[in-house]
Design a protein around this motif. Structure first.
Motif, PDB file in Angstrom:
ATOM      1  N   SER A 132     -33.854  22.828 -26.247  1.00  0.00           N
ATOM      2  CA  SER A 132     -34.962  23.806 -26.094  1.00  0.00           C
ATOM      3  C   SER A 132     -34.562  25.112 -26.964  1.00  0.00           C
ATOM      4  O   SER A 132     -35.585  25.595 -27.675  1.00  0.00           O
ATOM      5  CB  SER A 132     -35.049  24.074 -24.762  1.00  0.00           C
ATOM      6  OG  SER A 132     -36.083  24.948 -24.547  1.00  0.00           O
TER       7      SER A 132
ATOM      8  N   ARG B 278     -53.163  12.291 -23.983  1.00  0.00           N
ATOM      9  CA  ARG B 278     -51.965  12.774 -24.664  1.00  0.00           C
ATOM     10  C   ARG B 278     -52.153  13.416 -26.127  1.00  0.00           C
ATOM     11  O   ARG B 278     -51.519  14.208 -26.632  1.00  0.00           O
ATOM     12  CB  ARG B 278     -51.278  11.640 -24.794  1.00  0.00           C
ATOM     13  CG  ARG B 278     -50.537  11.220 -23.304  1.00  0.00           C
ATOM     14  CD  ARG B 278     -49.433  10.222 -23.264  1.00  0.00           C
ATOM     15  NE  ARG B 278     -48.640  10.098 -22.196  1.00  0.00           N
ATOM     16  CZ  ARG B 278     -48.912   9.056 -21.215  1.00  0.00           C
ATOM     17  NH1 ARG B 278     -49.716   7.967 -21.585  1.00  0.00           N
ATOM     18  NH2 ARG B 278     -48.400   8.995 -20.320  1.00  0.00           N
TER      19      ARG B 278
ATOM     20  N   GLU C  60     -51.398  17.095 -27.570  1.00  0.00           N
ATOM     21  CA  GLU C  60     -50.660  17.041 -28.921  1.00  0.00           C
ATOM     22  C   GLU C  60     -51.345  17.877 -29.885  1.00  0.00           C
ATOM     23  O   GLU C  60     -50.884  18.578 -30.459  1.00  0.00           O
ATOM     24  CB  GLU C  60     -50.129  15.684 -29.230  1.00  0.00           C
ATOM     25  CG  GLU C  60     -49.036  15.590 -30.401  1.00  0.00           C
ATOM     26  CD  GLU C  60     -48.660  14.522 -30.700  1.00  0.00           C
ATOM     27  OE1 GLU C  60     -47.374  14.301 -30.970  1.00  0.00           O
ATOM     28  OE2 GLU C  60     -49.465  13.236 -30.553  1.00  0.00           O
TER      29      GLU C  60
ATOM     30  N   SER D  91     -51.061  21.267 -29.513  1.00  0.00           N
ATOM     31  CA  SER D  91     -49.457  21.689 -29.562  1.00  0.00           C
ATOM     32  C   SER D  91     -49.050  22.009 -28.044  1.00  0.00           C
ATOM     33  O   SER D  91     -48.363  22.933 -27.916  1.00  0.00           O
ATOM     34  CB  SER D  91     -49.439  23.181 -30.305  1.00  0.00           C
ATOM     35  OG  SER D  91     -49.668  23.005 -31.582  1.00  0.00           O
TER      36      SER D  91
ATOM     37  N   PHE E  68     -47.064  20.286 -24.692  1.00  0.00           N
ATOM     38  CA  PHE E  68     -46.251  19.128 -24.349  1.00  0.00           C
ATOM     39  C   PHE E  68     -46.975  18.157 -23.769  1.00  0.00           C
ATOM     40  O   PHE E  68     -48.028  18.444 -23.091  1.00  0.00           O
ATOM     41  CB  PHE E  68     -44.773  19.563 -23.588  1.00  0.00           C
ATOM     42  CG  PHE E  68     -44.987  20.418 -22.469  1.00  0.00           C
ATOM     43  CD1 PHE E  68     -45.089  19.758 -21.526  1.00  0.00           C
ATOM     44  CD2 PHE E  68     -44.688  21.705 -22.512  1.00  0.00           C
ATOM     45  CE1 PHE E  68     -45.296  20.528 -20.056  1.00  0.00           C
ATOM     46  CE2 PHE E  68     -44.377  22.445 -21.316  1.00  0.00           C
ATOM     47  CZ  PHE E  68     -44.932  22.021 -20.340  1.00  0.00           C
TER      48      PHE E  68
ATOM     49  N   ARG F 219     -42.283  20.545 -18.166  1.00  0.00           N
ATOM     50  CA  ARG F 219     -41.107  19.762 -18.702  1.00  0.00           C
ATOM     51  C   ARG F 219     -39.811  20.255 -18.150  1.00  0.00           C
ATOM     52  O   ARG F 219     -39.530  21.545 -18.138  1.00  0.00           O
ATOM     53  CB  ARG F 219     -40.976  19.687 -20.136  1.00  0.00           C
ATOM     54  CG  ARG F 219     -41.820  18.326 -20.454  1.00  0.00           C
ATOM     55  CD  ARG F 219     -41.685  18.289 -22.145  1.00  0.00           C
ATOM     56  NE  ARG F 219     -40.456  18.445 -22.599  1.00  0.00           N
ATOM     57  CZ  ARG F 219     -40.456  18.294 -24.138  1.00  0.00           C
ATOM     58  NH1 ARG F 219     -41.147  17.923 -24.801  1.00  0.00           N
ATOM     59  NH2 ARG F 219     -39.319  18.855 -24.565  1.00  0.00           N
TER      60      ARG F 219
ATOM     61  N   LYS G  71     -51.936  27.185 -21.172  1.00  0.00           N
ATOM     62  CA  LYS G  71     -50.440  27.334 -21.282  1.00  0.00           C
ATOM     63  C   LYS G  71     -50.379  28.574 -20.271  1.00  0.00           C
ATOM     64  O   LYS G  71     -50.875  29.390 -20.292  1.00  0.00           O
ATOM     65  CB  LYS G  71     -49.795  27.754 -22.328  1.00  0.00           C
ATOM     66  CG  LYS G  71     -49.628  26.515 -23.404  1.00  0.00           C
ATOM     67  CD  LYS G  71     -48.669  27.252 -24.644  1.00  0.00           C
ATOM     68  CE  LYS G  71     -48.607  25.893 -25.406  1.00  0.00           C
ATOM     69  NZ  LYS G  71     -47.800  26.543 -26.752  1.00  0.00           N
TER      70      LYS G  71
END
Length: 323
Positions: free
Chosen positions: A99, A261, A265, A268, A270, A299, A320
Motif C-alpha cells: 500500500s 465491479r 473500477e 477508481s 477498490f 480493504r 470514498k
C-alpha cells in the motif's frame, strides 16, 4: 539485443518521465540497465530516474540503499530514495508495504512510465497465490506487461524471462546485485510458494514457467474482450457517476455483480470481495423499494478510507469515506 518490446520503447519515448523501481536485486538491476541503455541510445537519458524504496526492515537496509546509489552514480542516472516503515508483521506487513509503495507510485506526474522488474517466475508465483486465495478471470490474467493506471503507466519488460535467464543476462554484463535474506523467510506466503512449492513443481514439469506465461497472456486477451463487452453494457446503465438500480433490477445476479465491479473500477475505487458483494445485492436489490440502505466496505491493506454505497432516488452512488 534489447528485451524491451516495441510498445514499451514507444511508451518510454513518449513519456514525460521514466522511473525504474530499483531494489538492488537481480531483477530491478537488469530492468534499470536495459532502460538506461535504450534511453541513452535515444538521447533521452535526462528522463530517467531510479527510485529506491527503503523499507527499513533489515539491518542492511542502508547498505542496500548505498549499493543502489553507487550503481546510479556509475551510470550517471538520477537517484531518489523514499523511506517507509510499518509496525505490522507477517502477511499484514506485506500488504502494508504494498500500500505504501502504491502511494509513492501514484504521486508521480501525468505521463510517467514506471519500470518494474517482474519476470516469468514472478508470474507463476502470482498466479498460484491468487488461485489459492480465490480469484476470477482477471486474477488468473496475472501480471500485465503493460498496465495503464490513471495518469501513469507500468511496464514489466522482463515478464517473459525466467529467473534463470535474468541471472544469465546479469552474468554477461558482469553486474553485481543484492540478495535480500528476507526472501528466504517462508513465513510469508509468496516466499513459501517461491522457495518450496514452485521448485517442487518445476522439478516435475520443467517448462511450467513458460507454459504459465503463455496461459496468462491468453487469459489477459480473453479478459480484455470480456471487459470490453461489460463496458459497452454499462453505458446504458450509468447516469454520470451513478448507477441506475431500476435498469439493473432484471439482470441476473452474477451480471449485476460484474457490472457493479466494473462501475466501481471506472470510478477508481477498490472492489468488494464476494461476501461484500452479497451484502450489496441484498441491500440494494432485495430490500423494499422505499428503503434507503447504506453499505460500507474496506480493504485490509488500505486503512485511509472506505467505500460507501448509498441509494439516492433510483440511483446507486459510491463515495470514498476518509477516516
Amino acid at each position: 539485443m534489447s528485451i524491451l518490446s516495441n510498445a514499451e520503447k514507444l511508451l518510454l519515448k513518449k513519456s514525460s518521465k521514466v522511473v525504474v523501481g530499483l531494489s538492488g536485486g537481480a531483477d530491478s538491476t537488469l530492468a534499470l540497465v536495459e532502460t538506461y541503455e535504450f534511453l541513452k541510445a535515444e538521447n533521452l537519458i535526462e528522463k530517467l530516474e531510479a527510485l529506491h524504496i527503503n523499507h527499513q526492515l533489515h539491518e542492511d537496509s542502508e547498505h542496500w540503499e548505498q549499493h543502489c546509489a553507487n550503481l546510479c552514480a556509475k551510470l550517471s542516472v538520477k537517484f531518489d530514495v523514499k523511506k517507509i516503515n510499518s509496525h505490522k508483521s507477517g502477511e499484514g506487513l506485506e500488504a502494508a508495504m504494498r500500500s505504501e509503495r502504491l502511494k509513492i507510485f501514484n504521486s508521480y506526474e501525468k505521463g510517467t512510465v514506471i519500470v518494474q522488474g517482474h519476470h516469468a517466475s514472478d508470474q507463476v508465483e502470482t498466479l498460484l497465490f491468487r488461485l489459492i486465495r480465490g480469484t476470477g478471470i482477471k486474477g488468473v490474467s496475472g501480471i500485465k506487461r503493460i498496465r495503464h493506471a490513471g495518469a501513469i503507466t507500468f511496464i514489466r519488460p522482463l515478464i517473459k524471462l525466467t529467473k534463470k535467464e535474468v541471472l544469465e543476462h546479469l552474468k554477461v554484463r558482469k553486474l553485481q546485485f543484492i540478495k535480500d535474506p528476507s526472501n528466504e523467510d517462508n513465513q510469508f506466503s509468496r516466499n513459501y510458494l517461491r522457495n518450496v512449492v514452485i521448485p517442487h513443481i518445476t522439478r516435475r514439469w520443467n517448462t511450467v514457467e513458460k507454459n504459465i506465461s503463455r496461459f496468462t497472456a491468453l487469459a489477459q486477451k480473453q479478459n480484455t474482450l470480456y471487459e470490453k463487452m461489460l463496458k459497452e453494457r454499462l453505458i446504458d446503465l450509468v447516469d454520470g457517476n451513478a448507477l441506475d438500480l431500476e435498469k439493473m433490477e432484471p439482470l441476473p445476479s452474477f451480471e449485476k455483480s460484474e457490472l457493479i465491479r466494473m462501475w466501481l473500477e471506472n470510478l477508481s475505487m477498490f472492489l468488494p470481495n464476494e461476501k461484500q458483494m452479497q451484502e450489496i445485492e441484498k441491500s440494494f436489490f432485495q430490500s423494499r423499494h422505499d428503503a434507503n440502505p447504506v453499505v460500507k466496505f474496506r480493504r485490509d491493506d488500505i486503512k485511509e478510507f472506505s467505500i460507501v454505497l448509498s441509494k439516492q432516488n433510483k440511483f446507486l452512488i459510491a463515495e470514498k469515506n476518509y477516516e
